[in-house]
Design an enzyme around this catalytic site. Structure first.
Site, mmCIF file in Angstrom:
data_model
loop_
_atom_site.group_PDB
_atom_site.id
_atom_site.type_symbol
_atom_site.label_atom_id
_atom_site.label_comp_id
_atom_site.label_asym_id
_atom_site.label_seq_id
_atom_site.Cartn_x
_atom_site.Cartn_y
_atom_site.Cartn_z
ATOM 1 N N GLU A 86 -7.154 5.111 6.909
ATOM 2 C CA GLU A 86 -7.553 6.446 7.085
ATOM 3 C C GLU A 86 -8.046 7.024 5.799
ATOM 4 O OE1 GLU A 86 -3.600 6.046 5.391
ATOM 5 O OE2 GLU A 86 -2.445 5.639 6.506
ATOM 6 N N GLU A 126 -5.788 -4.629 10.256
ATOM 7 C CA GLU A 126 -4.544 -3.448 10.747
ATOM 8 C C GLU A 126 -5.452 -3.013 11.782
ATOM 9 O OE1 GLU A 126 -2.580 -2.517 6.395
ATOM 10 O OE2 GLU A 126 -4.224 -0.847 6.623
ATOM 11 N N SER A 175 2.631 -1.533 10.190
ATOM 12 C CA SER A 175 4.258 -1.799 10.744
ATOM 13 C C SER A 175 5.584 -2.932 10.464
ATOM 14 C CB SER A 175 4.787 -1.408 12.207
ATOM 15 O OG SER A 175 4.772 0.375 11.998
ATOM 16 N N LYS A 190 0.340 4.378 -0.472
ATOM 17 C CA LYS A 190 -0.560 5.035 0.017
ATOM 18 C C LYS A 190 0.220 6.403 -1.112
ATOM 19 C CE LYS A 190 -0.740 3.590 4.734
ATOM 20 N NZ LYS A 190 -0.490 3.619 6.006
ATOM 21 N N GLY A 201 2.322 -0.431 4.196
ATOM 22 C CA GLY A 201 2.539 0.619 4.210
ATOM 23 C C GLY A 201 4.212 0.913 4.039
ATOM 24 N N GLY A 202 4.483 0.963 4.674
ATOM 25 C CA GLY A 202 5.641 2.548 4.690
ATOM 26 C C GLY A 202 7.200 1.476 4.519
ATOM 27 N N HIS A 250 -10.334 0.639 3.975
ATOM 28 C CA HIS A 250 -9.289 1.537 5.896
ATOM 29 C C HIS A 250 -8.704 2.469 5.987
ATOM 30 C CE1 HIS A 250 -4.587 2.980 6.605
ATOM 31 N NE2 HIS A 250 -4.058 1.811 5.864
ATOM 32 N N ASN A 287 0.771 -1.064 -0.393
ATOM 33 C CA ASN A 287 0.087 -0.205 0.108
ATOM 34 C C ASN A 287 0.858 0.992 0.033
ATOM 35 O OD1 ASN A 287 -1.669 1.791 -0.172
ATOM 36 N ND2 ASN A 287 -2.628 2.015 2.336
HETATM 37 P P1 PGA Z 1 2.196 0.574 7.888
HETATM 38 O O1 PGA Z 1 0.930 0.674 6.459
HETATM 39 O O2 PGA Z 1 2.723 -0.531 6.761
HETATM 40 O O3 PGA Z 1 3.363 1.729 7.699
HETATM 41 O O4 PGA Z 1 2.243 0.680 9.042
HETATM 42 C C1 PGA Z 1 -0.044 0.064 6.751
HETATM 43 C C2 PGA Z 1 -1.162 0.153 6.019
HETATM 44 O O5 PGA Z 1 -1.433 1.610 6.477
HETATM 45 O O6 PGA Z 1 -1.818 -0.652 5.380
#
Ligand code: PGA
Length: 250
Positions: free
Chosen positions: A96, A166, A212, A11, A233-234, A94, A9
């Site tokens: 967010e 998540e 994470s 983002k 994500g990151g 999600h 992802n």
């Molecule tokens: P993250 O994000 O791995 O940066 O925590 C995961 C996500 O939001 O799907």
């Protein structure tokens, strides 16, 4: 046996050049993996991703869709157009989008229905806040999200879903649920899927963990019996790290 699935992802990050670099790493290394790999970049990169992954095991995912098929929805993208861009998967629900864009369970449910009607598989995100976890309400809050979004879909629809657990407190924070915490929640999710649909479908539904995930914790998380993959994500923006997470799932 459920296949492992690792989805990136991105983002609101990434670029054409990151796409090229990522695909270089994956094209030379991915041949023997049994893991499904999905990349969900920003929408403007989708067509390029579609062309670049032809003949590889990587599949194209989107991060968002509107529930309507066309119309006056400035800035939004329809499911049929995503389909034209080669999209096979789409993230919905999600945290967010729920928090920043005020998306309700009802809206997420209608987006999910639209995706299914247009042959795109939803990656449905659910998860609790820190407050809900600290007050012991994490299980009921995740189950409530699942019920509001999934009640009424038939077994065939349900067989197209992937669920991503998540925990909101773990997203982008560097805090991860322990493998045991995640595995326990995944079992609860699977039990709920059984009561919403059929045992057979629920047994085959892939449930991903997200929050994470990185190269250090991927192996421990992905070796849990109920964790069928990761939504990253990151760490999915770092080509070598993302590749190593996929390798850890293989
Ligand atoms: P993250 O994000 O791995 O940066 O925590 C995961 C996500 O939001 O799907």
């Amino acid at each position: 046996m459920r296949a492992k699935l690792v989805a990136a992802n991105w983002k609101m990050n990434g670029s054409f050049s990151l796409l090229d670099k990522m695909l270089d790493v994956f094209k030379s290394n991915l041949r023997n993996t049994s893991c499904q790999v999905v990349i969900c970049p920003p929408h403007v990169l989708l067509s390029s991703l579609k062309n670049a992954v032809e003949g590889t095991k990587i599949e194209v995912g989107a991060q968002n869709v509107h529930s309507e098929l066309s119309g006056a929805f400035t800035g939004e993208t329809s499911a049929p157009l995503l389909k034209e861009c080669g999209v096979m998967w789409c993230i919905v629900g999600h945290s967010e989008r729920r928090m920043i864009f005020n998306e309700s369970d009802e809206f997420i449910r209608s987006k999910t229905a639209t995706l299914l009607k247009n042959g795109i598989r939803p990656i449905l995100c659910v998860g609790e806040s820190l407050e809900q976890r600290d007050s012991g309400k994490h299980e009921e809050s995740v189950v409530a999200q699942l019920r509001k979004i999934l009640t009424g879909f038939n077994a065939e629809d349900q067989s197209r879903f992937v669920v991503a657990y998540e925990p909101i407190w773990a997203i982008g924070t560097g805090k991860t649920a322990t493998p045991e915490q995640a595995n326990t929640m995944h079992s609860i999710i699977r039990k709920e899927l059984q009561s919403l649909g059929t045992h057979e479908v629920a047994a085959n539904t892939q449930i991903l963990y997200g929050g994470s995930v990185n190269v250090e914790n991927a192996k421990a998380l992905l070796s849990q019996s109920e964790i069928d993959g990761a939504l990253v994500g990151g760490a999915s923006l770092k080509k070598d790290e993302f590749y190593q997470i996929v390798a850890a799932a293989t």
